[in-house]
Design a protein around this motif. Structure first.
Motif, PDB file in Angstrom:
ATOM      1  N   VAL A 239     -18.587 -23.984  10.559  1.00 58.08           N
ATOM      2  CA  VAL A 239     -17.267 -23.815   9.953  1.00 58.08           C
ATOM      3  C   VAL A 239     -17.386 -22.750   8.866  1.00 58.08           C
ATOM      4  N   VAL A 240     -16.503 -21.752   8.914  1.00 58.99           N
ATOM      5  CA  VAL A 240     -16.497 -20.657   7.949  1.00 58.99           C
ATOM      6  C   VAL A 240     -15.227 -20.759   7.113  1.00 58.99           C
ATOM      7  N   ILE A 241     -15.381 -20.879   5.804  1.00 59.24           N
ATOM      8  CA  ILE A 241     -14.245 -20.966   4.884  1.00 59.24           C
ATOM      9  C   ILE A 241     -14.300 -19.772   3.939  1.00 59.24           C
ATOM     10  N   GLY A 242     -13.223 -18.997   3.897  1.00 62.70           N
ATOM     11  CA  GLY A 242     -13.156 -17.854   2.995  1.00 62.70           C
ATOM     12  C   GLY A 242     -12.367 -16.719   3.597  1.00 62.70           C
ATOM     13  N   GLY A 243     -11.971 -15.774   2.754  1.00 62.26           N
ATOM     14  CA  GLY A 243     -11.226 -14.597   3.161  1.00 62.26           C
ATOM     15  C   GLY A 243     -11.915 -13.359   2.642  1.00 62.26           C
ATOM     16  N   PRO A 244     -11.274 -12.212   2.744  1.00 63.35           N
ATOM     17  CA  PRO A 244      -9.881 -11.960   3.131  1.00 63.35           C
ATOM     18  C   PRO A 244      -9.660 -11.988   4.638  1.00 63.35           C
ATOM     19  N   ASP A 245      -8.367 -11.937   5.022  1.00 60.91           N
ATOM     20  CA  ASP A 245      -7.994 -12.099   6.418  1.00 60.91           C
ATOM     21  C   ASP A 245      -8.565 -11.002   7.305  1.00 60.91           C
ATOM     22  N   ASP A 246      -8.621  -9.762   6.802  1.00 67.14           N
ATOM     23  CA  ASP A 246      -9.131  -8.687   7.653  1.00 67.14           C
ATOM     24  C   ASP A 246     -10.602  -8.913   7.987  1.00 67.14           C
ATOM     25  N   ALA A 247     -11.374  -9.460   7.032  1.00 70.12           N
ATOM     26  CA  ALA A 247     -12.773  -9.777   7.307  1.00 70.12           C
ATOM     27  C   ALA A 247     -12.882 -10.920   8.316  1.00 70.12           C
ATOM     28  N   VAL A 248     -11.994 -11.912   8.197  1.00 72.17           N
ATOM     29  CA  VAL A 248     -11.976 -13.013   9.160  1.00 72.17           C
ATOM     30  C   VAL A 248     -11.772 -12.478  10.570  1.00 72.17           C
ATOM     31  N   ASN A 249     -10.814 -11.605  10.725  1.00 67.43           N
ATOM     32  CA  ASN A 249     -10.500 -11.081  12.059  1.00 67.43           C
ATOM     33  C   ASN A 249     -11.671 -10.296  12.644  1.00 67.43           C
ATOM     34  N   LYS A 250     -12.359  -9.517  11.818  1.00 68.14           N
ATOM     35  CA  LYS A 250     -13.517  -8.756  12.310  1.00 68.14           C
ATOM     36  C   LYS A 250     -14.648  -9.683  12.734  1.00 68.14           C
ATOM     37  N   LEU A 251     -14.885 -10.725  11.941  1.00 69.04           N
ATOM     38  CA  LEU A 251     -15.985 -11.632  12.244  1.00 69.04           C
ATOM     39  C   LEU A 251     -15.682 -12.538  13.426  1.00 69.04           C
ATOM     40  N   LYS A 252     -14.414 -12.878  13.613  1.00 69.21           N
ATOM     41  CA  LYS A 252     -14.025 -13.709  14.762  1.00 69.21           C
ATOM     42  C   LYS A 252     -14.420 -13.063  16.081  1.00 69.21           C
ATOM     43  N   ALA A 253     -14.308 -11.733  16.123  1.00 68.48           N
ATOM     44  CA  ALA A 253     -14.621 -11.011  17.355  1.00 68.48           C
ATOM     45  C   ALA A 253     -16.093 -11.130  17.727  1.00 68.48           C
ATOM     46  N   LYS A 254     -16.946 -11.454  16.761  1.00 68.28           N
ATOM     47  CA  LYS A 254     -18.383 -11.535  17.011  1.00 68.28           C
ATOM     48  C   LYS A 254     -18.879 -12.979  17.105  1.00 68.28           C
TER      49      LYS A 254
END
Length: 376
Positions: A239-254
């Motif tokens: 489980v990953v908790i934290g932002g910002p949203d643009d970083a979340v979106n980049k990391l989700k892809a990996k």
């Protein structure tokens, strides 16, 4: 009310100097604790945004340097870094009996009255001038990359010379104390920052989950990428908790299918996951690192990169374990060792007991001892 929220100031006039007050992070929590120690202290800072500060801070007199009057200072304050040394030296501290500076950005360079002891609590020497200079410059825009060599050269000279004005240093970890010796040639006491350990508690054994936790700002130096890739390989829940949203979106892809992103979660959600996780995964190199202490206060162990402030808080083999190389392979190996170690089932006592060493009461005692050593 906490039993350490009220103190007696004994009539001294105290000035607290902090680099900027534009949010409530670890440095500002230290200022809160100092304000509870010295309830009548005045605060001096380059830029303040009262709307983003706690009531503990805003009830004090807060004075901005001339940086705060510059255009868009609340947003662009870091762009004014080259002007901050002179702004600090313009602060009139006449009449104060004690000066405490809080250094991570420029703060210690004030000119204290000759009979007023000056203690600097150092979160870190400015990393963008010293050990992380090339990292910051490499990630900056073209204009900043062109300007940094000349500006940083002058700021380093001022940074070293202003360290000589300080009567004593307190570092937030042994890691920071070693950098103070390296760059400023000064010794320092080690006083861990105050952690609100009383806000965290273990849960019953039958409430524990089977997931690992990564939490914090998704900044590159905190290395969330290592955790995400390691758990994709391990095929274990993270489980990953934290932002910002643009970083979340980049990391989700990996990320692998068993990694869940909660974004910027409220404290209640964060606290719940800290108490129920199998372990915290902490792959970054931090000056101190408050999150591992919060997780231990919740009764859970930590898998940490064996450098930086984590060496001061995590006890290898008792409240967690370390891995020695900042790589995916090393983290995968550490999680596999953790799975075999039995630490996940050891119970909360050792972790909770260790976390108590980083309470505000301990911080106050450390600051008081540092003040006594400089005759304050």
């Amino acid at each position: 009310m906490r039993d350490f929220e009220i103190d007696v100031q004994d009539g001294r006039r105290v000035a607290i100097i902090h680099y900027w007050l534009v949010g409530m992070r670890g440095g500002e929590k230290v200022i809160e604790a100092l304000c509870r120690m010295f309830p009548d202290a005045d605060i001096y800072t380059h830029v303040a945004d009262p709307a983003k500060l706690s009531a503990v801070l805003t009830k004090h007199r807060i004075v901005e340097t001339r940086i705060g009057r510059l255009p868009l200072a609340k947003k662009l304050y870091q762009k004014y870094l080259p002007l901050m040394p002179r702004a600090l030296e313009e602060i009139d501290l006449s009449g104060y009996d004690l000066v405490i500076s809080s250094e991570s950005g420029p703060a210690k360079g004030v000119i204290a009255p000759p009979d007023a002891p000056h203690l600097c609590y150092c979160h870190s020497p400015m990393r963008y001038l010293w050990d992380q200079y090339h990292v910051y410059r490499g990630g900056a825009g073209l204009m900043t990359r062109l300007m940094m060599p000349q500006l940083a050269h002058g700021l380093r000279h001022w940074d070293v010379s202003s360290a000589a004005r300080v009567d004593g240093f307190a570092a937030n970890s042994n890691f920071v104390a070693s950098r103070i010796r390296k760059y400023w040639r000064r010794d320092s006491d080690v006083v861990a920052p105050p952690v609100a350990v009383e806000d965290f508690a273990p849960v019953a054994e039958d409430e524990l989950g089977d997931f690992y936790l990564w939490c914090g700002e998704l900044a590159p130096y905190k290395r969330p990428d290592l955790a995400i890739e390691a758990f994709r390989r391990l095929d274990l829940p993270l489980v990953v908790i934290g932002g910002p949203d643009d970083a979340v979106n980049k990391l989700k892809a990996k990320a692998g299918p068993k990694t869940t992103f909660l974004g910027k979660a409220p404290f209640s959600v964060l606290k719940d996951h800290m108490a129920r996780c199998k372990a915290l995964v902490f792959p970054g190199e931090e000056d101190f690192g408050i999150v591992p202490v919060e997780v231990m206060a919740s009764g859970r162990p930590v898998i940490a990169y064996g450098r930086g402030g984590a060496l001061d808080s995590v006890v290898d083999g008792l409240t967690g374990l370390f891995f020695e190389e900042q790589s995916v392979d090393a983290l995968v190996d550490a999680v596999e060792r953790f799975e075999r170690s039995g630490l996940a089932d050891a119970g909360p006592h050792a972790c909770v007991t260790r976390a108590q060493d980083f309470s505000e009461v301990k911080f106050r005692a450390g600051i008081s001892a540092s003040l006594a050593r400089i005759g304050a």
